[in-house]
Each structure stands twice: as structure tokens, then as C-alpha cells.
Design a protein around this motif. Sequence first.
Motif, PDB file in Angstrom:
ATOM      1  N   LEU A 157       0.836  -1.275  -0.164  1.00 16.43           N
ATOM      2  CA  LEU A 157      -0.062  -0.055  -0.062  1.00 16.43           C
ATOM      3  C   LEU A 157       0.939   1.221  -0.169  1.00 16.43           C
ATOM      4  CD1 LEU A 157      -2.540  -0.793   2.723  1.00 16.43           C
ATOM      5  CD2 LEU A 157      -2.919  -1.045   0.081  1.00 16.43           C
ATOM      6  N   TYR A 158       0.602   2.517  -0.820  1.00 12.38           N
ATOM      7  CA  TYR A 158       1.185   3.521  -0.632  1.00 12.38           C
ATOM      8  C   TYR A 158       0.422   4.568  -0.022  1.00 12.38           C
ATOM      9  CZ  TYR A 158       2.585   8.166  -2.625  1.00 12.38           C
ATOM     10  OH  TYR A 158       3.053   9.284  -2.816  1.00 12.38           O
ATOM     11  N   PRO A 159       0.966   5.111   1.173  1.00 11.95           N
ATOM     12  CA  PRO A 159       0.471   6.213   1.712  1.00 11.95           C
ATOM     13  C   PRO A 159       0.269   7.367   0.914  1.00 11.95           C
ATOM     14  CG  PRO A 159       2.590   5.999   2.684  1.00 11.95           C
ATOM     15  CD  PRO A 159       2.106   4.943   1.604  1.00 11.95           C
ATOM     16  N   THR A 160      -1.028   8.117   0.661  1.00  8.34           N
ATOM     17  CA  THR A 160      -0.915   9.246  -0.252  1.00  8.34           C
ATOM     18  C   THR A 160      -0.683  10.494   0.523  1.00  8.34           C
ATOM     19  OG1 THR A 160      -3.265   9.486   0.041  1.00  8.34           O
ATOM     20  CG2 THR A 160      -2.775   7.916  -1.636  1.00  8.34           C
ATOM     21  N   GLY A 161      -0.743  10.638   1.710  1.00  8.05           N
ATOM     22  CA  GLY A 161      -0.629  11.805   2.712  1.00  8.05           C
ATOM     23  C   GLY A 161      -2.017  12.501   2.399  1.00  8.05           C
ATOM     24  N   ASP A 162      -2.971  11.961   2.079  1.00  9.74           N
ATOM     25  CA  ASP A 162      -4.201  12.529   2.132  1.00  9.74           C
ATOM     26  C   ASP A 162      -5.173  12.298   3.281  1.00  9.74           C
ATOM     27  OD1 ASP A 162      -4.030  14.557   0.040  1.00  9.74           O
ATOM     28  OD2 ASP A 162      -4.104  12.670  -1.472  1.00  9.74           O
ATOM     29  N   ILE A 163      -5.950  13.018   3.877  1.00  7.15           N
ATOM     30  CA  ILE A 163      -6.985  12.645   4.766  1.00  7.15           C
ATOM     31  C   ILE A 163      -8.187  12.737   4.003  1.00  7.15           C
ATOM     32  CG2 ILE A 163      -8.275  13.218   6.928  1.00  7.15           C
ATOM     33  CD1 ILE A 163      -5.362  12.292   7.697  1.00  7.15           C
ATOM     34  N   GLY A 164      -9.161  11.573   4.183  1.00  4.50           N
ATOM     35  CA  GLY A 164     -10.123  11.300   3.225  1.00  4.50           C
ATOM     36  C   GLY A 164     -11.163  10.590   3.928  1.00  4.50           C
ATOM     37  N   ARG A 165     -12.626  10.560   3.357  1.00  5.03           N
ATOM     38  CA  ARG A 165     -13.304   9.567   3.853  1.00  5.03           C
ATOM     39  C   ARG A 165     -14.385   9.475   2.764  1.00  5.03           C
ATOM     40  NH1 ARG A 165     -17.416  14.091   7.050  1.00  5.03           N
ATOM     41  NH2 ARG A 165     -18.079  15.406   5.289  1.00  5.03           N
ATOM     42  N   TYR A 166     -15.118   8.110   2.740  1.00  6.40           N
ATOM     43  CA  TYR A 166     -16.088   7.714   1.755  1.00  6.40           C
ATOM     44  C   TYR A 166     -17.601   8.318   2.017  1.00  6.40           C
ATOM     45  CZ  TYR A 166     -13.011   4.850  -1.111  1.00  6.40           C
ATOM     46  OH  TYR A 166     -11.976   4.130  -1.998  1.00  6.40           O
ATOM     47  N   LEU A 167     -18.227   8.643   0.783  1.00  4.64           N
ATOM     48  CA  LEU A 167     -19.332   8.965   1.176  1.00  4.64           C
ATOM     49  C   LEU A 167     -20.532   8.152   0.853  1.00  4.64           C
ATOM     50  CD1 LEU A 167     -19.052  12.676  -0.684  1.00  4.64           C
ATOM     51  CD2 LEU A 167     -18.820  12.254   1.694  1.00  4.64           C
ATOM     52  N   PRO A 168     -21.538   8.098   1.201  1.00  2.00           N
ATOM     53  CA  PRO A 168     -22.651   6.972   0.905  1.00  2.00           C
ATOM     54  C   PRO A 168     -22.703   6.596  -0.842  1.00  2.00           C
ATOM     55  CG  PRO A 168     -23.481   8.726   2.204  1.00  2.00           C
ATOM     56  CD  PRO A 168     -22.113   9.146   1.743  1.00  2.00           C
ATOM     57  N   ASP A 169     -22.426   7.600  -1.702  1.00  2.00           N
ATOM     58  CA  ASP A 169     -22.385   7.097  -2.798  1.00  2.00           C
ATOM     59  C   ASP A 169     -21.126   6.411  -3.477  1.00  2.00           C
ATOM     60  OD1 ASP A 169     -20.679   9.218  -2.998  1.00  2.00           O
ATOM     61  OD2 ASP A 169     -21.866  10.667  -4.536  1.00  2.00           O
ATOM     62  N   GLY A 170     -20.216   6.147  -2.562  1.00  2.00           N
ATOM     63  CA  GLY A 170     -19.000   5.492  -3.018  1.00  2.00           C
ATOM     64  C   GLY A 170     -17.942   6.402  -3.342  1.00  2.00           C
ATOM     65  N   ASN A 171     -18.045   7.699  -3.467  1.00  2.00           N
ATOM     66  CA  ASN A 171     -17.079   8.659  -3.766  1.00  2.00           C
ATOM     67  C   ASN A 171     -16.118   8.953  -2.725  1.00  2.00           C
ATOM     68  OD1 ASN A 171     -17.654   9.218  -6.525  1.00  2.00           O
ATOM     69  ND2 ASN A 171     -19.342  10.317  -6.014  1.00  2.00           N
ATOM     70  N   LEU A 172     -14.813   9.138  -2.903  1.00  2.00           N
ATOM     71  CA  LEU A 172     -14.066   9.548  -2.029  1.00  2.00           C
ATOM     72  C   LEU A 172     -13.756  10.893  -1.860  1.00  2.00           C
ATOM     73  CD1 LEU A 172     -11.538   8.526  -0.156  1.00  2.00           C
ATOM     74  CD2 LEU A 172     -10.211   8.345  -2.034  1.00  2.00           C
ATOM     75  N   GLU A 173     -14.234  11.479  -0.670  1.00  2.00           N
ATOM     76  CA  GLU A 173     -13.807  13.142  -0.420  1.00  2.00           C
ATOM     77  C   GLU A 173     -12.653  13.431   0.263  1.00  2.00           C
ATOM     78  OE1 GLU A 173     -16.448  16.701   1.648  1.00  2.00           O
ATOM     79  OE2 GLU A 173     -16.539  14.611   2.261  1.00  2.00           O
ATOM     80  N   LEU A 174     -11.855  14.176  -0.343  1.00  2.00           N
ATOM     81  CA  LEU A 174     -10.314  14.554   0.194  1.00  2.00           C
ATOM     82  C   LEU A 174     -10.650  15.611   1.411  1.00  2.00           C
ATOM     83  CD1 LEU A 174      -8.068  13.882  -2.452  1.00  2.00           C
ATOM     84  CD2 LEU A 174      -8.661  12.290  -0.885  1.00  2.00           C
ATOM     85  N   LEU A 175     -10.078  15.737   2.364  1.00  2.00           N
ATOM     86  CA  LEU A 175     -10.521  16.576   3.598  1.00  2.00           C
ATOM     87  C   LEU A 175      -9.161  17.420   3.808  1.00  2.00           C
ATOM     88  CD1 LEU A 175     -12.564  14.648   6.057  1.00  2.00           C
ATOM     89  CD2 LEU A 175     -13.390  15.881   4.239  1.00  2.00           C
TER      90      LEU A 175
END
Length: 816
Positions: A570-588
Amino acid sequence: MKIHSLLINLANQGVKLSVDEGSLFIDAPKGVLTPELRESLAKYKTDLLSLLRQNSNINYQETALPTIVPAPEQRYQPFPLTDMQQAFWVGRSGVIELGNVANHGYYEIESDGLNIERLNWALQKLIARHDMLRAVVLPDGQQQVLEAVPGYQIAVLDLRKQTQDVVAAQIELIRERMSHQVLPTDQWPLFEIRATYLDGEKVRLHISYDLQIFDAWSLLILFEEWEQIYQNPEVELPLLELSFRDYVLAEKALQNTDLYKRAQNYWFARLDSFPPSPDLPLAKHPSEIKQQRCQRYSGRLEKADWQQLKHRATQAGLTPSGVLIAAFAEILTIWSKSPQFTINLALFNRLPLHPQVNNILGDLSSVTLLAVDNSASESFSDRSFRIQQQLWQDLEHRSVSGVAVMRELARRQRTAPSAMPVVFTSTLGFSSRFSSLGQDTSTFSHFGELVYGISQASQVWMDIQVWEEKGALTFTWDVLKELFPEGMIDDMFGAYCTLIAQLAVSEKPWVATTQQLVSRQNIADLKYYVFNQVLADCPTWVPGEVYCSGIDFHQTHANFIIHPRTGERLYPTGDIGRYLPDGNLELLGRVSHQIRLGKYNIQPEEIELTLQQHPAISSAVVTAIEQAQNKKYLVAYLVSAQKSAPTTEELSQFLQQKLPDYMLPSAFVFLDALPLLANGTVDRNTLPHPELCLDVDVPYVAPQTELEQTIAAIWQEVLQLESVGIHHKFFEIGGNSLLIIQVFQKLQQVLIYENKKSVSLVDLFKYSTVHSLAKYLINHQETPNLIHDRQQEQEMQSGKHRIKQRLKKSQMLNNN
């Protein structure tokens, strides 16, 4: 069987152990002592005797409880609120976040052929019998039992021969009005009972009660006695010699014992390392919710599975409540940003101060704070046992309530009083306790079937309740659903139900870490994951660190890790994110920007986005600066969208409505433009360093007007300070929610307004400096007349003189 498992097994089956002259005595119900249990007792006899001797060697004088001396002649005199009552009273006042609601319960019970007239007569007998059914809370923060009250009449609505639509609409109207009532605490009664006649000789009872006057244990007593009188009008219940007032005054005396002081030392020594409440994803800031409405989620584990779960829990060294608490903590761990958090556990803490202590109505409840640390990767069984061990240690110091602990924490942090917003309440074991009193508590519904119920509490986000009914486990979650992202609570509750069911029927979840790796989103040949601190998958809405797989590491110089459970690169991207109910990844935001402030991990991008919602702000960057003593503070750098920039006070008030206190910047710096790097991102290293005076006390400004001098003198007396400036904030100079009531009472005595009370408790919370309170009183109420009673003036001057002498003596001792 280990000794701790043996002790739990004995306790669950009602076996009592004692030691006398070196011999082990066993008192067990008939049929309980099986050959296997006798063998275990013989095996651990030496260890059991040692434990019993340790307990018997405790100094009685150090642990002696106060003795209750009933005072019937004082029965109708005002008396103090308990810690819980005081928290409830302040909480409903609207001065704190998620206030303006009562701590309240509502039930609907449907019965066949119930005689309302006889039921009402039985209720009137109970009102005359139990003081707290005639109690009110006075405006000065004391409670009082009324000697006489009007005869209570159950209101009746006849819906017989009405259509189903009409019946449903009318019941919904009643439910809407009663289910979240906030009754005036200074007016009787603090309960309401209605009845609705339905077809087929059915009657729907609507019962609303305020927890300000009695707790869940009291509700059991009420229903038991109510049914006894209803079924047998000639019954003579035992005369109550003990009053709730007697108990409260005796409990206050507990604070003078060594037992209480040891408990206080235990809790206060841990305060600096206490984790915060669960950091759950929120859809809105609590201050944005104007009308609290809880939604109930209900679950059940049938008798056979519940018995099996209790058996497995016993084998693991857990009590039934222990395994349910641990399972709930597991769910919180998955959805919380941090695996370290604190929850409130409700206690029904009736101290054995009098033989009738279990027979009176009143709020004798308490809470204890349970600190959970699920950061280690370990089995559910080991994790649960560790949580239970912590709880048992905490319960040894239950004489100091969680309310008192939070009050001290607020004092240290110089903040207004608050509460841990996640509550767990277990009434498991109530049946056995009441059975010993000759009572059956298999259900609250003594007059029929419980068809609806809901509870609410100030400052509470989630209230989890578990109890046993007719041999089955019943559990409910009363949740302020509006506070959370859509679908999140449904997912959490579903996960809890699934985990409980699996723990009952399988050994697998007991030895698993319950951490699962789930792929959410694929982009081309890449897979993206959002992991928490132990590389477990974060559920929808829960932020974590973003990792990527599918990269050809031979073609890149990327750093990678090997996942400890799957073996995947696994590669750590350095981003903080979360998944939304529609499956999209939101970067915070970026991991490198994350700020550790005290116990909290803060993503500055969240504050920046909130600031940019203000119409006068075009861009914002938030960072942390370090001052003396290694203290960090948040600083917001802003570019104004208007010629005239908003004030610091305006921005602070704007953010307070949207963010928790720990995310509020301590300073705002306006720039013409943000410094940028060549790639167009903000150059955080070249942001100017503001000169902050955050560690310096508020400059002293002496009271100027007669009103300011009066208020300041009262603050000095209550807070035991030699001087108070007009800009000092009450909670930042040693004040708390108990002391503010003393200030309130003294101001009531000193300030007189024509045809109105001088000041309200809400005013004191809202205007927390001498200057702001005096200004409010002058501008919004009639100009006060100060009492110039010579005796009162002498008493105040005498109090100030004593304080000064005490401070001088303390200074002399320190200098020597």
C-alpha cells in the motif's frame, strides 16, 4: 475456570461468600451448587479466602457511610439538588449547547379493560405517599416538597367508533405534545398522565415524566405500587419513615469522609489524561440544532440467544452488562476518529444509608466516566475484559460522581460546564434486586403492553439503554439523529445488532479483532482505502488516511507499506479523506497539515472551509503556533472580501455556531494576500508570527459603578478571591455550575427590581463578566435598587475581610 470468571458466575447466580475464623462460608440458592461449581470453589478456596480477608481488613472508620436521621418535621423545607439533578436543571435552562430540553421519559401502554377511575384513585394514593410526586424546583436552585397539592385527574380522550385515520392522527398529536415535554420545574406536577379510549375495550395510557424528580429505579417502584393499589384497593403499603430529603442531606455529608476524599484524588489525578468524548462524524454543529427531537432504534435478543450470550460472557470473565458495554465501545471505535474516548455510564447508586432506601422515589442516580482505549490490536475478549477491569476500578470510587469530575475538568480548562454526550444505561440485574423485595420487574408494562417509548436529555447525542424483559434482552438507542450524516446511525445500530447476535452464537468474534479490510472505490487499476490508526477500514463518513494499491512499485520510487493482515503493498498518499454514501472518496486535507492540539487531532482545512463560508472572507489558512510552556494555539490567516474586514468578535461568534470550541482560532490575522509557493499552494512557513498574549491574565480593571462593585463583591466572596476585575470571565477564574448558583442566590438577595426578579440563572451563564452582566441589567431591565440593609452590608464586608485575612495568611506561609 479462572478466579475472576468464578466470581462473576457466583454473583450472577446469587451465591454469597464470607469468611469466619479462617473458614469459607457459602450461601447459595437451592440447586445452584453443582458438582462442577463445588470443584471450582475447592480449587480456588485459598485465593477466595485471601480476597475476603483483604476486604475485611479495610478500616471501618475510613469507609463508614453517614447515618440518616429522618427529620419529618423538616419534610417541607427546601433542600439542595443532587449532582445529577443540578446538571439536569442547568441543562434544561438553555444556557448550554443542546440545552432547552428536559431530561425526560415518555411511554405509551395499551391495555384491555382498564378502569381509569380506579387507576386515577390509585395514583392519588401514590401522590400522597411519595414526596417527590409533589416536588418542585425553586428558582434559587433548591427543591421543595409541597405539603398539599390539588387532586390529580387523568385526562381522558374517547376515540371509540372513530376511523383508524382519526385515531392515528389524534394519538400522534398527543405524542407530539407529550414525548418531548419541558415542564416548568417550579410548577407542580412534573409529570402528566393521559388515557385514550379505543375500540374493543382497549385503553392507551400516555405517561410523561421528568427525570428531575425521579429516576428509572423510582419508575419501577411507582409501577409496582400503582398496580398493587389498583388490583387491591384495601392493601396497606408499609409506612415510609425515610424521605428523599433525608437521603440527599445524608449523601451531602459523605463529602466530609475519607472515602470521598480518596475517590476525589483517584478521579482528579486522571483528569489531565482523560480522553474526550467519541469524535463521531457530524452533519452539523450541535449549536445549529434549534429543536431537539430524538429518534428511537430498538433491538432484541430472544431468550435462548440471550442466555447463550450470558454464558459465553461468563466464560470470558464478563458480566452481561460488561459484554454489552464492550460491544458498544467496539462500534464507537469503528466510527470515531480516535479509538480513545470517554462515555458516560448511568448508575443507580442507592447507598445503604437506611433500610428503606430502595423504597423511596427520587433521583438517586449518578454517572461514572468510563475511559476507553481501543488503540491496541487485540481480541474482542481481551479488549472487553480490560474495559470491565477499568470499570470495576472506577466503581470502587463511585462516591464522586461523573458530574463532579466534569465540573472539575471545566474548572481546569476554564470553560463552562459540559457533559460527555454519549450515555450507556444498563438496568440488567434490576429484576433480581426487586425479586428480593418481593416484586416482579419483568416489564414496565404492568397495565398492558408497551407500544411506544422515547427519552431525551440535555447535552446528550446518544443514550443507549439495555434491560431484560421476560427473559429476553431488549436494547434501545435514543439518538439525536439530525446531528449525524444521513444513514450513519442506521449503519452503527445495524452493526451493533449484528455484533451482539454473533457474540451469542459463535466463538469467532470473541477472538477476532473485528477489523475488516473493505475496498470501496477502484480507479482504473488502482484501489483506494481509508484506514484508521490500526489500518482498519473506516466506515462511510469517518475520516482516515488514504492509501492506494495497484501502483507498480518497480517503476516508481514511492514509499510503501505491507498491510499487516492482508500482505498487500500500500502507498500512503498523504491525504486525509472519507468515503461518502454514493461511493465517492472526499479528500479533506493533508496528513502533514494535521494539528495535534491537546487531546484532539484537528484538520485545519475544515476550519478554513468554514471561515470561507463567511461572506466577508475570500480565503483562509489555519495553522498552529507554539507559545511558552509548549502550548499550541490556532491562528487563522485571512484575506477579506470587503474593504472593511469583520471584527474578531464577529468571526468568533460565527465559528462558534459551526465548530466545537477546541477548533476555534485564538487569533485572526488579516493579510492583503496569502503567500504562495511556485506551485500555487500556500507557503505556510512564511506566514507572519502574531504577537499573542494568550498566557497573560486578563488585565485587571476595577469595578466602576455601584452595580459593578456589588456584583464583583459577590464573586469575590463565592470564589474566595481578593479581587475581581470587570472583564474577568466567571468560569476562567475558578467558577463552576455549583458556584454560579451561589452567586445567583446572593444576587437575588441584594438586587431588587420592581415587580420582577432581579436576575435569572440564564443571565449569569450568558453574561459571564462583571461588566457584561451589569450592562445587561442596566439596559434590559429596570434600574436596580441596591438593598442598603445595614446587617446585609455588614455580612458582606465581614465575608470580604475574612477572605483577605485568609489570603494574607496563605501568602505568609508560602513566603516562609
